[in-house]
Scaffold this motif. Sequence first.
Motif, PDB file in Angstrom:
ATOM      1  N   UNK A  82       0.804  -1.219   0.000  1.00 17.77           N
ATOM      2  CA  UNK A  82       0.000   0.000   0.000  1.00 17.77           C
ATOM      3  C   UNK A  82       0.844   1.279   0.000  1.00 17.77           C
ATOM      4  N   UNK A  83       1.870   1.319   0.866  1.00 20.63           N
ATOM      5  CA  UNK A  83       2.665   2.546   0.972  1.00 20.63           C
ATOM      6  C   UNK A  83       3.340   2.868  -0.367  1.00 20.63           C
ATOM      7  N   UNK A  84       3.891   1.826  -1.004  1.00 23.28           N
ATOM      8  CA  UNK A  84       4.555   2.049  -2.296  1.00 23.28           C
ATOM      9  C   UNK A  84       3.548   2.403  -3.387  1.00 23.28           C
ATOM     10  N   UNK A  85       2.362   1.816  -3.318  1.00 21.39           N
ATOM     11  CA  UNK A  85       1.307   2.159  -4.298  1.00 21.39           C
ATOM     12  C   UNK A  85       0.924   3.622  -4.172  1.00 21.39           C
ATOM     13  N   UNK A  86       0.805   4.089  -2.946  1.00 21.05           N
ATOM     14  CA  UNK A  86       0.422   5.484  -2.706  1.00 21.05           C
ATOM     15  C   UNK A  86       1.495   6.418  -3.279  1.00 21.05           C
ATOM     16  N   UNK A  87       2.758   6.061  -3.010  1.00 22.84           N
ATOM     17  CA  UNK A  87       3.872   6.870  -3.510  1.00 22.84           C
ATOM     18  C   UNK A  87       3.850   6.924  -5.047  1.00 22.84           C
ATOM     19  N   UNK A  88       3.691   5.755  -5.650  1.00 22.26           N
ATOM     20  CA  UNK A  88       3.653   5.670  -7.117  1.00 22.26           C
ATOM     21  C   UNK A  88       2.427   6.397  -7.682  1.00 22.26           C
ATOM     22  N   UNK A  89       1.315   6.234  -6.976  1.00 24.38           N
ATOM     23  CA  UNK A  89       0.068   6.871  -7.415  1.00 24.38           C
ATOM     24  C   UNK A  89       0.192   8.388  -7.434  1.00 24.38           C
ATOM     25  N   UNK A  90       0.857   8.933  -6.427  1.00 24.25           N
ATOM     26  CA  UNK A  90       1.041  10.397  -6.381  1.00 24.25           C
ATOM     27  C   UNK A  90       1.879  10.869  -7.568  1.00 24.25           C
ATOM     28  N   UNK A  91       2.918  10.096  -7.903  1.00 28.78           N
ATOM     29  CA  UNK A  91       3.785  10.463  -9.046  1.00 28.78           C
ATOM     30  C   UNK A  91       2.974  10.416 -10.346  1.00 28.78           C
ATOM     31  N   UNK A  92       2.178   9.349 -10.506  1.00 33.33           N
ATOM     32  CA  UNK A  92       1.379   9.216 -11.731  1.00 33.33           C
ATOM     33  C   UNK A  92       0.343  10.337 -11.824  1.00 33.33           C
ATOM     34  N   UNK A  93      -0.298  10.643 -10.708  1.00 28.24           N
ATOM     35  CA  UNK A  93      -1.343  11.682 -10.711  1.00 28.24           C
ATOM     36  C   UNK A  93      -0.758  13.056 -11.034  1.00 28.24           C
ATOM     37  N   UNK A  94       0.521  13.244 -10.701  1.00 30.84           N
ATOM     38  CA  UNK A  94       1.152  14.550 -10.940  1.00 30.84           C
ATOM     39  C   UNK A  94       1.506  14.764 -12.419  1.00 30.84           C
ATOM     40  N   UNK A  95       1.421  13.711 -13.228  1.00 29.05           N
ATOM     41  CA  UNK A  95       1.772  13.845 -14.649  1.00 29.05           C
ATOM     42  C   UNK A  95       0.822  14.807 -15.346  1.00 29.05           C
ATOM     43  N   UNK A  96      -0.475  14.671 -15.028  1.00 29.84           N
ATOM     44  CA  UNK A  96      -1.495  15.480 -15.740  1.00 29.84           C
ATOM     45  C   UNK A  96      -2.780  15.426 -14.923  1.00 29.84           C
ATOM     46  N   UNK A  97      -3.571  16.490 -15.003  1.00 23.33           N
ATOM     47  CA  UNK A  97      -4.820  16.531 -14.215  1.00 23.33           C
ATOM     48  C   UNK A  97      -5.807  15.435 -14.623  1.00 23.33           C
ATOM     49  N   UNK A  98      -5.672  14.905 -15.838  1.00 22.49           N
ATOM     50  CA  UNK A  98      -6.619  13.877 -16.299  1.00 22.49           C
ATOM     51  C   UNK A  98      -6.245  12.461 -15.883  1.00 22.49           C
ATOM     52  N   UNK A  99      -5.072  12.308 -15.251  1.00 21.96           N
ATOM     53  CA  UNK A  99      -4.641  10.948 -14.895  1.00 21.96           C
ATOM     54  C   UNK A  99      -5.478  10.390 -13.737  1.00 21.96           C
ATOM     55  N   UNK A 100      -5.957   9.175 -13.925  1.00 20.08           N
ATOM     56  CA  UNK A 100      -6.657   8.423 -12.878  1.00 20.08           C
ATOM     57  C   UNK A 100      -5.726   7.268 -12.513  1.00 20.08           C
ATOM     58  N   UNK A 101      -5.420   7.122 -11.238  1.00 19.76           N
ATOM     59  CA  UNK A 101      -4.479   6.083 -10.801  1.00 19.76           C
ATOM     60  C   UNK A 101      -5.228   4.747 -10.713  1.00 19.76           C
ATOM     61  N   UNK A 102      -4.620   3.733 -11.289  1.00 12.22           N
ATOM     62  CA  UNK A 102      -5.247   2.409 -11.256  1.00 12.22           C
ATOM     63  C   UNK A 102      -4.580   1.572 -10.171  1.00 12.22           C
ATOM     64  N   UNK A 103      -5.403   1.009  -9.270  1.00  9.00           N
ATOM     65  CA  UNK A 103      -4.889   0.126  -8.215  1.00  9.00           C
ATOM     66  C   UNK A 103      -5.591  -1.227  -8.330  1.00  9.00           C
TER      67      UNK A 103
END
Length: 220
Positions: free
Chosen positions: A63-84
């Motif tokens: 979970x902790x690593x997913x959250x970290x990765x998710x934040x990086x992916x979400x920061x790419x563009x406002x339209x990004x939806x993080x997939x878990x």
Amino acid sequence: MKFFLDTANLDELKRGAAWGILDGVTTNPTLIAREGRPIEEQIRLICDIVDGDISAEVMALDAAAMVKEGRVLAAIHKNVVVKCPLTRDGIEATSILSKEGIRVNVTLCFSPAQALLAAKAGAHYISPFVGRLDDVGSDGMDLVRTIVAIYQNYGFGTQVLAASLRSPTHVVESALAGADVATMPLKVMEMLFEHPLTDKGLDQFLKDWAKVFNPAPKSR
Ligand code: E4P
């Protein structure tokens, strides 16, 4: 109903976007790997082509690593939806990211119970995989119908994204079931256009028109 393309291929996305009916994109690790670029780069290129929700999947398992990765992916563009993925850690990460205002698409959903967990965690989308359930002898569309009914019972805001669709029938049945989104390969979107009577009718119109306005030159 929103139409998403299930691909990371830029040429396919350009083709789909040109029709003006494309609302977003879903990717997964298999689709990203097929294109050979790092995920951040590929997602950025996709965001330049399609103005809609673009799902980008985390690769971490805890979970902790997913959250970290998710934040990086979400920061790419406002339209990004993080997939878990729909695991214990995936649901924990979904709760955390959703509370931060990051939208999450919970993927690899194969049961109504799993879909309930995703909704309770605040997922923006739940992705039931229709085709993969059909592949193992279950009724994938029944899962979509059941999730829509359950979410309606409680007014959950999570949108149902029918995934792993393999045919136009899957798309139409998803619409009948009340799914919010259908994501499909370009091949399936192309097939939505097809009807032999459309081709036959158009051919006849052109022939009738040509007989009067553009007759073939008479032979001497
Ligand atoms: C959805 O997000 C998935 O990428 C996709 O629909 C999986 O489809 P498949 O079962 O055809 O690989």
